[in-house]
Design an enzyme around this catalytic site. Sequence first.
Site, PDB file in Angstrom:
ATOM      1  N   ARG A1450      45.937 -14.156 -31.504  1.00  0.00           N
ATOM      2  CA  ARG A1450      47.087 -14.575 -32.282  1.00  0.00           C
ATOM      3  C   ARG A1450      46.804 -15.926 -32.905  1.00  0.00           C
ATOM      4  O   ARG A1450      46.520 -16.898 -32.198  1.00  0.00           O
ATOM      5  CB  ARG A1450      48.342 -14.653 -31.409  1.00  0.00           C
ATOM      6  CG  ARG A1450      49.550 -15.161 -32.177  1.00  0.00           C
ATOM      7  CD  ARG A1450      50.799 -15.223 -31.345  1.00  0.00           C
ATOM      8  NE  ARG A1450      51.863 -15.808 -32.140  1.00  0.00           N
ATOM      9  CZ  ARG A1450      52.539 -16.914 -31.835  1.00  0.00           C
ATOM     10  NH1 ARG A1450      52.274 -17.554 -30.705  1.00  0.00           N
ATOM     11  NH2 ARG A1450      53.471 -17.383 -32.646  1.00  0.00           N
ATOM     12  N   HIS A1495      53.983 -21.151 -38.592  1.00  0.00           N
ATOM     13  CA  HIS A1495      53.967 -21.863 -37.322  1.00  0.00           C
ATOM     14  C   HIS A1495      54.180 -23.351 -37.607  1.00  0.00           C
ATOM     15  O   HIS A1495      53.328 -24.187 -37.307  1.00  0.00           O
ATOM     16  CB  HIS A1495      52.657 -21.602 -36.581  1.00  0.00           C
ATOM     17  CG  HIS A1495      52.717 -21.905 -35.108  1.00  0.00           C
ATOM     18  ND1 HIS A1495      52.315 -21.018 -34.138  1.00  0.00           N
ATOM     19  CD2 HIS A1495      53.170 -22.998 -34.439  1.00  0.00           C
ATOM     20  CE1 HIS A1495      52.460 -21.557 -32.941  1.00  0.00           C
ATOM     21  NE2 HIS A1495      52.985 -22.766 -33.099  1.00  0.00           N
ATOM     22  N   GLU A1540      58.840 -19.562 -32.961  1.00  0.00           N
ATOM     23  CA  GLU A1540      59.793 -20.457 -32.303  1.00  0.00           C
ATOM     24  C   GLU A1540      60.736 -21.146 -33.290  1.00  0.00           C
ATOM     25  O   GLU A1540      60.719 -22.376 -33.444  1.00  0.00           O
ATOM     26  CB  GLU A1540      59.046 -21.498 -31.462  1.00  0.00           C
ATOM     27  CG  GLU A1540      58.193 -20.887 -30.352  1.00  0.00           C
ATOM     28  CD  GLU A1540      57.553 -21.941 -29.444  1.00  0.00           C
ATOM     29  OE1 GLU A1540      57.775 -23.135 -29.677  1.00  0.00           O
ATOM     30  OE2 GLU A1540      56.837 -21.547 -28.515  1.00  0.00           O
ATOM     31  N   ASN A1683      57.765 -16.400 -26.450  1.00  0.00           N
ATOM     32  CA  ASN A1683      57.016 -17.531 -25.906  1.00  0.00           C
ATOM     33  C   ASN A1683      57.807 -18.141 -24.758  1.00  0.00           C
ATOM     34  O   ASN A1683      58.994 -18.438 -24.906  1.00  0.00           O
ATOM     35  CB  ASN A1683      56.799 -18.620 -26.968  1.00  0.00           C
ATOM     36  CG  ASN A1683      55.897 -18.170 -28.078  1.00  0.00           C
ATOM     37  OD1 ASN A1683      55.372 -17.063 -28.053  1.00  0.00           O
ATOM     38  ND2 ASN A1683      55.710 -19.019 -29.081  1.00  0.00           N
ATOM     39  N   TYR A1685      57.381 -20.874 -21.197  1.00  0.00           N
ATOM     40  CA  TYR A1685      56.545 -21.811 -20.445  1.00  0.00           C
ATOM     41  C   TYR A1685      57.150 -22.234 -19.112  1.00  0.00           C
ATOM     42  O   TYR A1685      56.446 -22.391 -18.127  1.00  0.00           O
ATOM     43  CB  TYR A1685      56.278 -23.068 -21.288  1.00  0.00           C
ATOM     44  CG  TYR A1685      55.364 -22.817 -22.454  1.00  0.00           C
ATOM     45  CD1 TYR A1685      53.993 -22.954 -22.319  1.00  0.00           C
ATOM     46  CD2 TYR A1685      55.867 -22.422 -23.687  1.00  0.00           C
ATOM     47  CE1 TYR A1685      53.133 -22.718 -23.386  1.00  0.00           C
ATOM     48  CE2 TYR A1685      55.034 -22.178 -24.762  1.00  0.00           C
ATOM     49  CZ  TYR A1685      53.661 -22.323 -24.602  1.00  0.00           C
ATOM     50  OH  TYR A1685      52.814 -22.076 -25.657  1.00  0.00           O
ATOM     51  N   GLU A1751      53.040 -16.403 -26.242  1.00  0.00           N
ATOM     52  CA  GLU A1751      52.523 -17.699 -25.765  1.00  0.00           C
ATOM     53  C   GLU A1751      52.946 -17.887 -24.323  1.00  0.00           C
ATOM     54  O   GLU A1751      54.098 -17.640 -23.960  1.00  0.00           O
ATOM     55  CB  GLU A1751      53.049 -18.888 -26.580  1.00  0.00           C
ATOM     56  CG  GLU A1751      52.435 -19.074 -27.936  1.00  0.00           C
ATOM     57  CD  GLU A1751      52.963 -20.324 -28.641  1.00  0.00           C
ATOM     58  OE1 GLU A1751      53.377 -21.272 -27.931  1.00  0.00           O
ATOM     59  OE2 GLU A1751      52.979 -20.355 -29.886  1.00  0.00           O
TER      60      GLU A1751
END
Length: 1928
Positions: A1450, A1495, A1540, A1683, A1685, A1751
Amino acid sequence: MELPWTALFLSTVLLGLSCQGSDWESDRNFISATGPLTNDLIRSLSLPLGNQGSGVAAGNTDSYTCQQPLPSFLPPYFSSLRASRVTHYKVLLSWAQLLPTGSSKNPDQEAVRCYRQLLQSLKAAQLQPMVVLCPQAPPTSSSIQQDGVFADLFADYASFAFQTFGDLVEIWFTFSDLEKVIMDLPQDSKASGLQTLSNAHRKAFDIYHRKYSSQGGKLSVVLKAEDIPELLGPALAALAKDSLDFLSLDLSYDCQSVGTLPQKLSEVQNMEPKMKVFIYTLKPQDCPSTGKSPSSLLFSLLEAINKDQVHTVGLDISAILSCPSNSEESPSCSLSDSLALHTEQHHAAAVAPSSPVSAYQRVWAAFANQSRAERDAFLQDVFPEGFLWGVSTGAFSVEGGWAEGGRGPSIWDHYGNQNVAKGQATAKVASDSYHKPASDVALLRGLRAGVYKFSISWSRLFPNGQKSSPNLEGVAYYNKLINSLLDSNIQPMATLFHWDLPQALQEQGGWQSESVGDAFLDYAAFCFSTFGDRVKLWVTFHEPWVISYAGYGTGQHAPAISDPGVASFKVAHSILKAHARTWHHYDRHHRQQQQGRVGIVLNSDWAEPLRADSAQDLAAAERLLHFMLGWFAHPIFVDGDYPAALRARVQQVNRQCGRAVARLPEFSREEKRLLRGSADFLGLSHYTSRLVTAGPQTCTPSYDGLGGFSRHTDPAWPRTASPWIRAVPWGIRRLLRFASAEYTKGRVPILLAGNGAPTGEGADPLDDSARVSYFNLYINEVLKAVKKDLVDVRSYIARSLIDGFEGPSGYSQRFGLYHVNFNDSSRPRTPRKSAYFFTGIIKKNGFLAKKVKRNPVPMRADFISGTRATFNFPSEVPSKAKIVWEKFSNQPKFERDLFYHGTFRDDFLWGVSTSAYQIEGGWDADGKGPSIWDNFTHTPGNSVKDNATGDIACDSYHQLDADLNILRALKVKAYRFSISWSRIFPTGRNSSINSQGVDYYNRLINSLVESNIFPMVTLFHWDLPQALQDVGGWSNPALIDLFSSYADFCFKTFGDRVKFWITFNEPWLQVVFGYSSGIFPPNVQEPGWEPYRIGHAVIKAHARAYHTYDEKYRQEQKGVISLSLNTPWVEPKDPGLQRDVEAADRMLQFTLGWFAHPIFRNGDYPDVMKWNVGNRSELQRLADSRLPSFTEEEKNYIRGTADVFCLNAYTSVFVQHSTPQLKPPSYDNDRELKEIEMDSSSSITAMHPAVPWGMRRLLNWIKEEYGSIPIYITENGQGLKNPTLDDWERIFYHKTYINEALKAYRLDGVDLRGYVAWSLMDNFEWLNGYTIRFGLYHVDFEHSSRPRTARASARYYTDVITKNGMPLAPEDDFLYGEFPKGFIWSAASAAYQVEGAWRADGKGLSIWDTFSHTPLRIGNDDNGDVACDSYHKIAEDVVALQSLGVSHYRFSISWPRILPDGTTKFINEAGLNYYVRFIDALLAAGIIPQVTMYHWDLPQALQDTGGWENEAIVQLFKEYADVLFRRLGDKVKFWITLNEPFVIAAHGYGTGVSAPGISFRPGTAPYIAGHNLIKAHAEAWHLYNDKYRRSQGGVISITISSDWAEPRDPSKQEDVEAARRYVQFMGGWFAHPIFKNGDYPEVMKTRVLERSLAAGLNKSRLPEFTESEKRRINGTFDFFGFNHYTTVLAYNLNYATAITSFDADRGVASITDRSWPDSGSFWLKMTPFGFRRILNWLKEEYNNPPIYVTENGVSRRGNPELNDTDRIYYLRSYINEALKAVQDKVDLRGYTVWSVMDNFEWATGFAERFGVHFVNRSDPSLPRIPKASAKFYASVVRCNGFPDPAQGPHPCLHQPEDTGPTASPVNAEVPFLGLMLGVTEAQTALYVLFALLLLGVCSLAFLLYKYCKRSKQGETQSSQHNLSLSQF
């Protein structure tokens, strides 16, 4: 003299009732028996009605032989007996008929069926069978008649009978006529016959109790009463053996001699052992000649029996059972009135037989003439053993969580929603018990409740009321509650229906609809099946009268229907039928297995006639009870139908009014049968009483009008906060007596299930003295009902545990024993006075002072077993314990702080601690003498903050019950407290013992033992009696003897219960603060000498106390004794510097070793201490060392004077070596070191820095220094400045410190035995006064009663105790397995972060080019100009990807590289060509591209026209997308429109920390940008879908990012909502429109609108989509790119209205758990659990779309390290959680690691490194070097998951050879001095060049040497020469 034959029989069969009869449950259930069936009786009953005789209840001729079919008249006959208060019926089995052959192997099945049918008929009539096995002669079988085998054959027959009929029979008799049986036995004498029958009986008895009596059945034999005097000889008592459950007597007597029988019977009580008596046969003879009726003589007899206290449990009433001949319907019988009255109330005065009065009239008459003094006389007595004490709540009143976990709305939610517009309260949150089951159970433990009555919310289990939709989250809540109750030994009592009908069912007609009964049965069946294995007490309906009356009659309650004439009766009818069906369902399907009981709770006032002389008022009062209690009780407990008074009254009103004013439904015959007896207990709620008058006739439907009564109160009756409750305690006794006489009649118990009174809002929230008085008097009246009236009451349940929502009155009426602060979102609970009072009642089981048994403590800790190393030699300098620094000081932070899961040893001692001066108060109470702290705090000018004192402190001296309440609630196993020396010895000497002080500690210790809490007692916690300080204190040698005397007294007085003694608490602090710095009393400032002298005395005093205990008390008391020592952990500032290591060890020896070394090693001080003090004393020109010396005798005396090691530890410090000044001498300087405070892991101000890892190291140091001695942490905690109840910093402190202790125990082998938290509650914290708070419980020092309220840390600590540590949750276990076949593995990057070439080949500027070249925007002034130079390193990037083995990559395309100005006016072919070449290289390597179109690097030219705030960008993005699809779509099949968008909008246009850095419109710009981002995505998706999908065959979607949010406090509704809001505002902002409905989340729209309007705007700041836009946006996805985290802990934060921003609109703040591992990014904590949870959330929220994780990764900071174990941990755990999500049926298709290499990490520049490849930025070639994480990830990719190691090594785990730095496979040449050489040639050339250079340098050096040697020039020339060299 030969004993009579009956005596001989009894001598062999007498039972010791101490074993078998003690559990007889009918002590107050008097047995009224008749029967058996005889042939005469059968004939009499079969005659025509007119010919029936009287008085033939039981004939005296031959017994009836069972034949089928049974006569049809038997069932009504049995029913008439039951109606006449007969409870039991005798049945005579025929041995010969049942076993014709004498063998149980060949029974007569027809006879078996006949007897079973007979027994079932009795049970159906609610008569209990009493079965005689062998009433007369045994079978005539020759085998039976043989001597010697009779007993065995009888035992076989008995066993057969028990097995065949035992389910229907509870009372058995072996023989009822011994003489007749003996006559048919071939015996030589009566004696031998009796012996045979004795043996037979004994065998039957043994068989029954061994195999069949588990349900509480009894067995006896019938004996002749005339032999009673002969049964009392001592020989028989000696011969008595276990073979009777009770004594049964055949009592045939002559009326003329009746007076002698009471005397004979009373002699039964002289028998040993004591036994209960049942009069099996009662036959008065020759009574007409005496002129007395049998019934009157019988009544006199029974009165005499009771007077002489013969424990008679029942009797035969056949002789006085009247069967009149004028019955018109069926055979019926009744008791004479005199005996009926006796059967109901045992000790009541006789009522003439000619006075037929009702139960109500009898009860009223019994009390009518009582004087007030008699009525109110207080009874000092206790309730029966086993009496149940409890408290109650109702779901709708306390649970809240109205829409949580899938719960459906109830009628009360609907009712509340209708009223909220009127400003009325709702139950949406209520007391928030849905989130607080653990807290509520803790309150119950504090109360010592034995039962908790709670209700189940029907709509929480079945949201729409139907069984087709069970809600598993609701089930989980009740499972958690029930399991928690049982874990705390509290019996759950579950109510199925407490007024909260699901609204969905109400919309179908509610209880007026027959279908609701079916739904209720399904719901009840589900509850029985789900919870019945643990719940043994069930209530079908709670107070159905309230539902019918207030819900459907007056309409005051939900569902607010006002129809008292029709709906009210119809609803009651439906409820009764639903109850009966439910009871029968349980009885048929669950009772046998679950062994529970099902009943109903009915409410009723007591009613008294207003005018005692008015017959009309008396009748009206009785009618009120029938309309209130009887409405429901009569059908269930009497005859299956409504009370006659109720039916007659309705008929009368309708008749008089000429129309149907009321409609009372009728029960069918089958319904009556179903209703009658459908309860195992009668639950009764009662609050108040009424004075009643006959009401006027009215034809307007109303409850009082229909009933013909009017209700009043006496103005003198005390009021409560509720207008309908007046305190009338005597009413409850009368009601209980009435309920027993009218309904239960001793057959079923009464459970008092609701009683209480409210306080008002304006009253003192905690001082509910009026309620205490209410409880005191009402409970005492219940006791009178039990003790004086013999009412079978089994429980008292107070209303209510906590304050709650009280229907129409909202929260204005507070019934709770615990106050709930509804103004605090935490809904804290604080005990009221009534809570402590009720606990006292429970403790005493009533009102008698309970004698405390001084038994040993109930749990015994294994204090000192195990290896104990005692060193007889001194510690080295530095000590060998320095290996602790060698082992731990170089640990990486990740490894050091990584959380460890596990548990402590099973007998681990969890406790809390306090000390006397800090909590007790009562400083001069009851003869206590002053201490040095009393003197100090009363001295003007002292240094205590705010001039605080401990005069009152927590007032524990007067609040013992409050302290015990919270200790029980915490579930601690131990409580460490100190004894105030001056409280028990006011002068410090044993000549002045203060008995009241001693009594206080006795009460405390006794109460702890009773509560199973281990007392740990500290003898001295700094509060020396001032009288002793006045004679020199510890500097006076006499103190050693005085302390020994004090200790001896404590050992002697308390040691039978105290098994853990601590002589001194923290002597280091005592001597240093008290005698060096002088900041503590006695405020001596002599730092060079006095600390050492005082410490010397303390050590000797401790040793003396130890030896006192060891020599005088240990053998008997078996306790342990030690002292508590304190120290911080000491870490060398530089672990690599030996001097700092020695300084660290020296500080530990000067702090801990000062006292530990003499005691735990060799009886002397540490050598380093003696060395330093001695040397410095010598340097100070002193003759001797300032450190005193021990003699050899003293050393031997001191050494080993501790059984365990007690440690107080709070924090850590750094030290480094220092050489301080010599003078003046001081302890601090003697240590020769400098302390440096450590940074705290805590984010708020605390008394000590939180350094949890120091705990583990300190425990290891003690182990190494003093051997494997058992260690108890006796203090550890965090002091905070004015913390709230949400003390999360303290939770993290305890969590991390306990975890480090766990590591020491589990990983390092430290023998840790206990952990004691400091402190139980806030207290006087020495010089800090009350400004620092350590308490797990908050104490309100402004309130006179010093109330204690649990903080969040208390709940957390209880959870740790419950789990015995920190075990890994089952859901966190590692899962081995593979991902689905075809799962996509990928890695990711982004254009601006890796490409570089920021101006190459015509690329336009992006907003990140501008942003990164703006000062102060990027960390370290980094930028992405070069980044990883991927623009020039296609081959290197491909190699890096190949080494990972990924199938996909990606990456993003730079918009300005393709379209420099953002528009299609000019397409930069060079930029486009780069992506073509890159994609081709990927495809050639077998790697599929996943292309992100945007992005974050917007062309600056577009930002200059407004960027994402300009709606024109939507079309421009579509045109840009068209270029990409057209030019690259043949190669790219996986498109992501936006990455995002949340970050773009919130941080680019809100906070401004990302490009374009806009932050001045935070309330509007983010929403506008977000709006356009969503529309741009939709347009790009439709473009691809409409124009390219068919030809290119790709997929396209968006990548949305979101953290997972857990509520900071899961027990708090507000935090739960905040967590939900956090995720919706972050992920839902963009996902909801695209994946759900085309629009923003409702919570987002609502909150932004509300805050916009509140700020004065006329519309929302959040833009709105048109309907067409919604349709166009909705569904614009092919997959969910996600995504993720990290996770946060979210909580509510209310921003001021004036603040307009995204954060203010969201209204959420967040923190992180300090136990979560850190990363290189401040915002990223390693929280793998959140990954699975948010993936499941996406599944549930968006209907399980295909998800690609695009991600996921973690960052590092600091020096680069290739062995990135922390990243491996992150990837392993996160990917494993993804695997679990797949197992959860989440449609997860792929996983992408971020990032393939270290890159430009936006605002932090290159400081944060996410890559699995290291990019060496110091090397111009920027090589990609694989880290350990790259190899790990590659193995996961190869294995497609995690192969199970249990199945052996998997080939996929084979690691290929290291690739090293990735080089270009295309160009293997490097430039060297202008030449292009191969790598090998370049290396050779470099070596040659280096050699030549080295030769040149050496030659030059040689020439210079020669030149200098020959030179004779002067200084100037030399200088010139040097200058020339420099120039050269």
